[in-house]
Design an enzyme around this catalytic site. Structure first.
Site, mmCIF file in Angstrom:
data_model
loop_
_atom_site.group_PDB
_atom_site.id
_atom_site.type_symbol
_atom_site.label_atom_id
_atom_site.label_comp_id
_atom_site.label_asym_id
_atom_site.label_seq_id
_atom_site.Cartn_x
_atom_site.Cartn_y
_atom_site.Cartn_z
ATOM 1 N N ASP A 68 1.696 8.989 -6.344
ATOM 2 C CA ASP A 68 1.719 10.452 -6.261
ATOM 3 C C ASP A 68 1.997 10.951 -4.845
ATOM 4 O OD1 ASP A 68 -0.727 9.509 -5.416
ATOM 5 O OD2 ASP A 68 -1.936 11.000 -6.466
ATOM 6 N N HIS B 182 1.106 4.989 -2.462
ATOM 7 C CA HIS B 182 0.566 5.785 -3.569
ATOM 8 C C HIS B 182 1.713 6.428 -4.345
ATOM 9 C CE1 HIS B 182 -3.751 5.756 -2.370
ATOM 10 N NE2 HIS B 182 -3.226 5.480 -1.183
ATOM 11 N N GLY C 290 -10.103 7.817 -1.895
ATOM 12 C CA GLY C 290 -10.768 9.108 -1.762
ATOM 13 C C GLY C 290 -11.655 9.185 -0.531
ATOM 14 N N GLU D 112 -10.769 3.631 7.122
ATOM 15 C CA GLU D 112 -9.605 4.450 7.502
ATOM 16 C C GLU D 112 -10.128 5.598 8.353
ATOM 17 O OE1 GLU D 112 -5.912 6.977 5.501
ATOM 18 O OE2 GLU D 112 -7.562 6.350 4.219
ATOM 19 N N ASP E 170 2.133 4.191 2.691
ATOM 20 C CA ASP E 170 1.022 5.002 2.185
ATOM 21 C C ASP E 170 1.512 6.177 1.332
ATOM 22 O OD1 ASP E 170 -1.654 5.508 1.783
ATOM 23 O OD2 ASP E 170 -2.030 6.361 3.763
ATOM 24 N N HIS F 11 0.847 -1.207 0.000
ATOM 25 C CA HIS F 11 0.000 0.000 0.000
ATOM 26 C C HIS F 11 0.876 1.249 0.000
ATOM 27 C CE1 HIS F 11 -4.070 1.843 1.043
ATOM 28 N NE2 HIS F 11 -3.221 2.875 1.064
#
EC number: 3.5.4.4
Length: 357
Positions: free
Chosen positions: A20, A18, A185, A215, A294, A16
Site C-alpha cells: 500500500d 509495503h 504500526g 525504527e 519501504d 521490505h
C-alpha cells in the site's frame, strides 16, 4: 533528491516493501475517478504534492499520508489485484529478481473487518479475498515479468483483534505466495497478547516471522521482537546500536536487518546525516542486512535511490552491493530449494561461481 539513477546494474533482492506504500499514482487517479472517490489532486503532480514528501516528518505524519489515497484502492477487487501486478512489473524494471511484499489484508478489505478502514462503507471484499487477489496479481506478474514475488501478511500493532485471522491466513496460503507474518504500526504500542499468540502459532506452524522494531522505537522493541515474538528478521532495527550487548548478540546470531535508508531519513527514524547512519556501523561490522525501499510512493523513490544514498554517503562498492544482496537472498523466506536457486542466480550474475550452463 530525485529518484535514483542505476548504480548497481546486477540482479537485486528486496525484502521490505509495503504494497500500500508502493502504488502508482496513475493507478490511484484511475480508481479514484472510476469509483467517485475524491482525491487531493486530479493529476499525478497534484496528487504527489499531497501524498509524497522530501524533507523529514514524524512517523505519525508519514502514516497520515495513506489517508489521502487508500480510499480509492481499498475495497475494490480490480484495484487490489492490479497494485500487486504493477508492483512486480516495477520491481522487474528496477532489476529486482526476488521481492517479498508486505501488506495488511484488513486494510484493503471492506467486509468482515472491524472497524472498516479508511471511512469506507461496508462492501463485500473480505481480508481472505484480498489475499487471493494479491496472490493472483503477484503470480500474473511473475509469469509476465519473469521475476519471483512472495508476500508477507502484516498484523497491526493498533489492531490486535485482527492478528488471529492474519496468522490463519498465513497458514492457509503458506504454499501459495504467502511466506511470512509481520507486525507493523506504532512501536509505542507493545505487542499485545493477541500478537504474541499469533506469533506463537506462526512459529508452531513453521511460518516465518519478521517484526518492525527499533525504527522509531528503542532497542527494547527489538528485544521484544527477538525474544518474545521469535522474529527471524527485523524490519529496520536502527536503534539496536543503543544496546551494545544486544547488538553483539544479534551480530553473533546473524540476525537480518531489513534496512531502508531513504525511509529512515524521511520518517525521522535516524539522524539526518547519512554519514552517521546505523548502516555505516552495520557495514563496518559486516552485519547481515539488506537495502530496501519501504514505501516508494510516499518517498517518491525507487531502489536505485536507496542504493545511490549508500554509495554516495557510505562508500558502498560493487562488492558491498553483491554482499548485501547475497545476505538478502540467504535471509529470504523462500523454501530451501528455491532459496538455493535464487543464490545460484546471484552467484552466476555476480561472477562468483562459474556458469553451469
Amino acid at each position: 533528491m530525485e529518484r535514483g539513477v542505476r548504480v548497481f546494474g546486477e540482479p537485486k533482492v528486496e525484502l521490505h516493501i509495503h504494497l500500500d506504500g508502493a502504488i502508482r499514482p496513475e493507478t490511484i487517479l484511475h480508481f479514484g475517478k472510476k469509483r467517485g472517490v475524491p482525491l487531493p489532486g486530479s493529476t499525478v503532480d497534484e496528487l504527489m504534492k499531497h501524498v509524497s514528501y522530501q524533507t523529514p516528518l514524524s512517523l505519525k505524519l508519514f502514516l497520515e499520508k495513506f489517508n489521502h489515497y487508500m480510499p480509492a484502492i481499498a475495497g475494490d477487487r480490480e484495484a487490489v489485484r492490479r497494485i500487486a501486478y504493477e508492483l512486480v512489473e516495477t520491481k522487474a524494471k528496477e532489476g529486482v529478481v526476488y521481492v517479498e511484499v508486505r501488506y495488511s489484508p484488513h486494510l484493503l478489505a471492506n467486509c468482515r473487518v472491524e472497524p472498516i478502514p479508511w471511512g469506507q462503507a461496508e462492501g463485500d471484499l473480505t481480508p481472505e479475498e484480498v489475499v487471493n487477489l494479491v496472490n493472483q496479481g503477484l503470480q500474473d506478474g511473475e509469469r509476465n515479468f519473469r521475476i519471483k514475488a512472495r508476500s508477507i501478511l502484516c498484523c497491526m500493532r493498533h489492531m490486535p483483534s485482527w492478528s488471529p485471522e492474519v496468522v490463519e491466513l498465513c497458514k492457509k496460503y503458506q504454499n501459495n505466495s504467502v511466506v511470512a507474518i509481520d507486525l507493523a504500526g506504532d512501536e509505542l504500542l507493545m505487542a499485545s497478547s493477541d500478537h504474541k499468540a499469533a506469533y506463537e502459532e506462526a512459529e508452531r506452524c513453521g511460518i516465518h516471522r519478521t517484526v518492525h522494531a527499533g525504527e522509531a522505537g528503542p532497542a527494547t522493541m527489538i528485544k521484544e521482537a527477538v525474544y518474545l515474538l521469535k522474529a527471524e528478521r527485523i524490519g529496520h532495527g536502527y536503534h539496536v546500536l543503543e544496546d551494545p550487548e544486544l547488538y553483539r548478540e544479534l551480530l553473533r546470531t546473524r540476525m537480518h536487518f531489513e534496512v531502508c535508508p531513504w525511509s529512515s531519513y524521511l520518517t525521522g527514524a535516524c539522524l539526518p546525516d547519512f554519514r552517521k547512519h546505523p548502516v555505516v556501523q552495520f557495514k563496518k561490522d559486516q552485519a547481515n542486512y539488506s537495502i530496501n525501499t519501504d514505501d516508494p510512493l510516499i518517498f517518491n523513490s525507487n531502489i536505485d535511490k536507496d542504493y545511490g544514498i549508500v554509495k554516495e554517503y557510505m562508500d558502498f562498492t560493487e562488492e558491498d552491493f553483491k554482499r548485501v544482496n547475497i545476505n538478502a537472498a540467504q535471509s529470504s523466506f523462500l523454501p530451501e530449494k528455491e532459496k538455493q536457486e535464487l543464490l545460484n542466480t546471484l552467484y552466476e550474475a555476480y561472477g562468483m561461481v562459474p556458469a553451469t550452463s
